[in-house]
Design a protein around this motif. Structure first.
Motif, PDB file in Angstrom:
ATOM      1  N   MET A   1     154.773 -22.354  30.993  1.00 48.58           N
ATOM      2  CA  MET A   1     153.610 -22.930  30.304  1.00 48.58           C
ATOM      3  C   MET A   1     153.386 -22.186  28.986  1.00 48.58           C
ATOM      4  N   ILE A   2     153.330 -22.911  27.862  1.00 50.71           N
ATOM      5  CA  ILE A   2     153.055 -22.283  26.579  1.00 50.71           C
ATOM      6  C   ILE A   2     151.555 -22.035  26.484  1.00 50.71           C
ATOM      7  N   ASP A   3     151.198 -20.761  26.363  1.00 58.02           N
ATOM      8  CA  ASP A   3     149.807 -20.352  26.415  1.00 58.02           C
ATOM      9  C   ASP A   3     149.138 -20.392  25.046  1.00 58.02           C
ATOM     10  N   SER A   4     149.861 -19.917  24.017  1.00 58.79           N
ATOM     11  CA  SER A   4     149.271 -19.871  22.683  1.00 58.79           C
ATOM     12  C   SER A   4     150.368 -19.679  21.641  1.00 58.79           C
ATOM     13  N   THR A   5     150.019 -19.958  20.375  1.00 62.09           N
ATOM     14  CA  THR A   5     150.969 -19.807  19.271  1.00 62.09           C
ATOM     15  C   THR A   5     150.235 -19.250  18.048  1.00 62.09           C
ATOM     16  N   ALA A   6     151.021 -18.740  17.109  1.00 60.82           N
ATOM     17  CA  ALA A   6     150.456 -18.301  15.834  1.00 60.82           C
ATOM     18  C   ALA A   6     151.542 -18.376  14.774  1.00 60.82           C
ATOM     19  N   PHE A   7     151.157 -18.766  13.567  1.00 62.44           N
ATOM     20  CA  PHE A   7     152.080 -18.811  12.420  1.00 62.44           C
ATOM     21  C   PHE A   7     151.351 -18.272  11.207  1.00 62.44           C
ATOM     22  N   LEU A   8     152.030 -17.381  10.475  1.00 63.18           N
ATOM     23  CA  LEU A   8     151.402 -16.816   9.287  1.00 63.18           C
ATOM     24  C   LEU A   8     152.476 -16.474   8.256  1.00 63.18           C
ATOM     25  N   THR A   9     152.209 -16.808   7.010  1.00 58.91           N
ATOM     26  CA  THR A   9     153.125 -16.464   5.927  1.00 58.91           C
ATOM     27  C   THR A   9     152.333 -15.822   4.797  1.00 58.91           C
ATOM     28  N   ASP A  10     152.988 -14.874   4.091  1.00 60.83           N
ATOM     29  CA  ASP A  10     152.305 -14.097   3.063  1.00 60.83           C
ATOM     30  C   ASP A  10     153.259 -13.862   1.901  1.00 60.83           C
ATOM     31  N   VAL A  11     152.739 -13.892   0.701  1.00 62.62           N
ATOM     32  CA  VAL A  11     153.574 -13.742  -0.494  1.00 62.62           C
ATOM     33  C   VAL A  11     154.111 -12.321  -0.644  1.00 62.62           C
ATOM     34  N   GLY A  12     153.449 -11.349   0.013  1.00 65.48           N
ATOM     35  CA  GLY A  12     153.851  -9.961  -0.145  1.00 65.48           C
ATOM     36  C   GLY A  12     153.153  -9.313  -1.328  1.00 65.48           C
ATOM     37  N   LYS A  13     153.614  -8.121  -1.701  1.00 65.90           N
ATOM     38  CA  LYS A  13     152.956  -7.336  -2.738  1.00 65.90           C
ATOM     39  C   LYS A  13     153.632  -7.423  -4.104  1.00 65.90           C
ATOM     40  N   VAL A  14     154.837  -7.995  -4.176  1.00 64.94           N
ATOM     41  CA  VAL A  14     155.615  -7.947  -5.408  1.00 64.94           C
ATOM     42  C   VAL A  14     155.903  -9.324  -5.996  1.00 64.94           C
ATOM     43  N   ARG A  15     156.291 -10.276  -5.146  1.00 66.50           N
ATOM     44  CA  ARG A  15     156.693 -11.594  -5.625  1.00 66.50           C
ATOM     45  C   ARG A  15     155.501 -12.362  -6.207  1.00 66.50           C
ATOM     46  N   SER A  16     155.803 -13.207  -7.205  1.00 63.32           N
ATOM     47  CA  SER A  16     154.736 -14.002  -7.831  1.00 63.32           C
ATOM     48  C   SER A  16     154.396 -15.249  -7.032  1.00 63.32           C
ATOM     49  N   HIS A  17     155.329 -15.718  -6.206  1.00 65.27           N
ATOM     50  CA  HIS A  17     155.051 -16.894  -5.374  1.00 65.27           C
ATOM     51  C   HIS A  17     155.824 -16.793  -4.075  1.00 65.27           C
ATOM     52  N   ASN A  18     155.427 -17.594  -3.103  1.00 61.25           N
ATOM     53  CA  ASN A  18     156.000 -17.538  -1.757  1.00 61.25           C
ATOM     54  C   ASN A  18     157.103 -18.585  -1.602  1.00 61.25           C
ATOM     55  N   GLU A  19     158.322 -18.105  -1.364  1.00 62.04           N
ATOM     56  CA  GLU A  19     159.458 -19.008  -1.143  1.00 62.04           C
ATOM     57  C   GLU A  19     159.710 -19.255   0.344  1.00 62.04           C
ATOM     58  N   ASP A  20     158.910 -18.632   1.214  1.00 61.01           N
ATOM     59  CA  ASP A  20     159.019 -18.893   2.654  1.00 61.01           C
ATOM     60  C   ASP A  20     158.253 -20.160   3.004  1.00 61.01           C
ATOM     61  N   ASN A  21     158.658 -20.779   4.088  1.00 62.86           N
ATOM     62  CA  ASN A  21     157.962 -21.950   4.584  1.00 62.86           C
ATOM     63  C   ASN A  21     158.166 -22.009   6.092  1.00 62.86           C
ATOM     64  N   GLY A  22     157.579 -23.029   6.713  1.00 59.43           N
ATOM     65  CA  GLY A  22     157.736 -23.183   8.159  1.00 59.43           C
ATOM     66  C   GLY A  22     156.463 -23.693   8.785  1.00 59.43           C
ATOM     67  N   GLY A  23     156.391 -23.551  10.099  1.00 61.08           N
ATOM     68  CA  GLY A  23     155.218 -24.019  10.814  1.00 61.08           C
ATOM     69  C   GLY A  23     155.496 -24.161  12.292  1.00 61.08           C
ATOM     70  N   ILE A  24     154.453 -24.508  13.033  1.00 60.00           N
ATOM     71  CA  ILE A  24     154.548 -24.778  14.464  1.00 60.00           C
ATOM     72  C   ILE A  24     154.051 -26.192  14.688  1.00 60.00           C
ATOM     73  N   PHE A  25     154.913 -27.024  15.271  1.00 62.76           N
ATOM     74  CA  PHE A  25     154.639 -28.454  15.396  1.00 62.76           C
ATOM     75  C   PHE A  25     154.678 -28.859  16.871  1.00 62.76           C
ATOM     76  N   VAL A  26     153.516 -29.264  17.386  1.00 62.09           N
ATOM     77  CA  VAL A  26     153.380 -29.590  18.805  1.00 62.09           C
ATOM     78  C   VAL A  26     153.406 -31.101  18.988  1.00 62.09           C
TER      79      VAL A  26
END
Length: 251
Positions: A1-26
């Protein structure tokens, strides 16, 4: 049984923009987890990772239950190939995006099994309630050098070509995709992350954070904060899936 999920992305301290992507799709089929780490600079990297995420989500929305493990493997392979084609096509139509690509890791999580596919150096770890273990092998130059015995794991930490990825979506029409199946009843928490996290924190440190017994959203926030405290030179993305109620999310 899937109890819980979490997704978080952050640009970091140096880069000017975030090239990461993704997500959780139920969906009624299960839970799809995606992390994509774009590369190519300027706006190209985030376009590649966005395309990969959107293709996977779109294909996932077409699936209907029941989905056997072998069908989940096929879904992941086919979706990765479609994403690869879509990124290549976009780059051909937009010369300014030439050379862009993205790592990609995705997991189909159900009560019975978890199917994982990946290309690049984003990682999957599993915490089984006792210890954490890395489930994927990095498709990177330094990982290959370590596997072949040319350098040690310690030397790999500071290798000048640590960021060189040997496989990515969007860079080769015939991309090779790793895919495998795990038993969900052997997983307490599934951790998927970009190298912005794994380059900064040891697996044991991720385990320690999970074992604090807090909500997964708090685990994600804390891990990203720690990666930023250690320099945050890269974008940082993490996805977490807890498969049972051993640690209550009401804490």
């Amino acid at each position: 049984m899937i109890d819980s999920t979490a997704f978080l992305t952050d640009v970091g301290k140096v880069r000017s923009h975030n090239e990461d992507n993704g997500g959780i799709f139920v969906s009624p089929v299960g839970t799809l987890v995606v992390v994509a780490d774009g590369m190519g600079g300027h706006s190209a990297g985030d376009i590649a990772s966005k395309i990969a995420t959107e293709v996977l989500e779109s294909e996932w929305n077409k699936m209907s239950p029941p989905l056997k493990a072998i069908d989940a493997e096929t879904f992941l392979l086919d979706s990765f190939k479609r994403a690869n084609e879509a990124i290549i096509t976009y780059a051909q139509q937009h010369p300014e995006c030439e050379g862009m690509g993205t790592t990609a890791i995705a997991a189909v999580c159900t009560e019975e099994y978890t199917a994982i596919a990946h290309v690049g150096d984003s990682r999957a770890y599993v915490y089984n309630g006792i210890k954490i273990s890395q489930q994927t092998e990095d498709h990177s130059l330094v990982a290959e050098l370590v596997r072949s015995g040319q350098i040690t794991e310690e030397e790999a930490e500071h290798h000048p070509r640590k960021n060189v990825v040997l496989r990515a979506l969007g860079t080769d029409p015939d991309v090779s995709i790793d895919v495998f199946i795990l038993q969900s009843d052997l997983i307490n928490v599934l951790i998927i992350c970009s190298d912005g996290l794994s380059n900064k924190l040891k697996a044991s440190e991720v385990q320690a954070e999970i074992e604090r017994g807090v909500k997964l959203s708090e685990v994600a926030e804390s891990l990203i904060a720690q990666a930023n405290d250690r320099g945050g030179e890269d974008n940082i993305t993490i996805a977490l899936v807890r498969f049972n109620e051993e640690i209550s999310e009401s804490l």
